[in-house]
Enzyme design. Structure first.
Site, PDB file in Angstrom:
ATOM      1  CG  ASP A  39      -1.700   0.775   1.259  1.00  0.00           C
ATOM      2  OD1 ASP A  39      -3.448   0.305   1.515  1.00  0.00           O
ATOM      3  OD2 ASP A  39      -2.254   2.196   0.678  1.00  0.00           O
ATOM      4  CB  VAL A  65       0.008   0.109  -7.911  1.00  0.00           C
ATOM      5  CG1 VAL A  65       0.036   0.208  -7.059  1.00  0.00           C
ATOM      6  CG2 VAL A  65      -1.064   1.643  -7.981  1.00  0.00           C
ATOM      7  CB  SER A 143     -16.092  -1.693 -10.672  1.00  0.00           C
ATOM      8  OG  SER A 143     -17.223  -0.307 -10.086  1.00  0.00           O
ATOM      9  CE1 TYR A 156     -13.257   3.048  -8.968  1.00  0.00           C
ATOM     10  CE2 TYR A 156     -15.532   2.891  -9.381  1.00  0.00           C
ATOM     11  CZ  TYR A 156     -14.259   2.416  -8.630  1.00  0.00           C
ATOM     12  OH  TYR A 156     -14.181   0.933  -8.018  1.00  0.00           O
ATOM     13  CE  LYS A 160     -11.977  -0.622 -10.330  1.00  0.00           C
ATOM     14  NZ  LYS A 160     -10.763  -1.249  -9.776  1.00  0.00           N
TER      15      LYS A 160
END
Length: 248
Positions: A39, A65, A143, A156, A160
């Site tokens: 993280d 990441v 998602s 977003y 996704k």
């Protein structure tokens, strides 16, 4: 709960210091995996390791990441500390919601970079180890927003949706090497992120779900466990919805 579904396996979970990622790390550790909790937030990483150390063998690693070297360090730590890499879960993500008209280009870029580039870097780094071993399971977190779209989430939803394409393309590339790549599409799940929603908005979204409730993080984690384990040994390129039937 059954035990030992991933006993002795080595796993990396990104964005694992809270929410769904933390629960995935917990469930994998409870079923016998050695887990790298990765993280960006070093304090939360320490807190997560403190919680999970009672469950199983867990090591915390801080990194971003979106940084190729940081992602490589997640993989290298698993190989060095646990002797290999069997499971890699691309879970890290952020939101920068705004209407199409009001969204800043930098907020679009940030969400695409964390979710999509971050997952691509994770798949690439994990696959390099797994293909040499002739086995491995990569789980990408998409998602339902990437399937149906959400107002105010053009960034977003696009990211996704892109993860679905990444999952299927990489699954086709890696299948002959014994490496499986699958994705999960959660719906409305109770996490610190969704708890920040206005109560009325949250209730309205729950009302649209056939099961009439939001999901719990563990219900997503259990699906990640299934995909990480040999129970899903003949599955690759699959996209599993965990949304209470919202898009039936």
């Amino acid at each position: 709960m059954m035990s030992g579904l991933v006993a002795g396996k080595s796993a990396v979970v990104t964005g694992a210091a809270q929410g769904i990622g933390l629960e995935i790390a917990r469930v994998l550790a409870a079923h016998g995996a050695n887990v790298i909790v990765a993280d960006l937030d070093s304090r939360r990483v320490q807190d997560a390791v403190g919680q999970l150390s009672e469950v199983g063998r867990v090591i915390g690693v801080t990194g971003n990441v979106t940084d190729e070297q940081d992602v490589q360090s997640f993989v290298d730590t698993a190989v060095r500390e646990f002797g290999g890499l069997d499971v890699y879960v691309n879970n890290a993500g952020i939101t920068r919601d705004a209407s199409l008209r009001n969204m800043r280009p930098e907020d679009f870029d940030a969400v695409i970079t964390v979710h999509l580039k971050g997952a691509w870097l994770g798949v690439r780094a994990a696959a390099a180890v797994m293909r040499e071993a002739g086995s491995g399971s990569i789980v990408n977190m998409s998602s339902l927003s990437g399937k149906s779209g959400n107002p105010g989430q053009t960034n977003y939803s696009a990211a996704k949706a892109g993860i679905v394409g990444l999952t299927k393309s990489s699954a086709k590339e890696l299948a002959h090497k014994g490496v499986r790549v699958n994705a999960i599409q959660p719906g409305l799940i109770r996490t610190p992120m969704t708890e920040a929603m206005k109560p009325g908005v949250f209730a309205a979204r729950e009302a649209d779900i056939p099961m009439k409730r939001a999901g719990e993080a563990v219900e997503v984690a259990n699906v990640a466990l299934f995909l990480a384990s040999d129970l899903s040994s003949y599955m690759t390129g699959a996209v599993l919805e965990v949304g209470g039937g919202r898009l039936m």
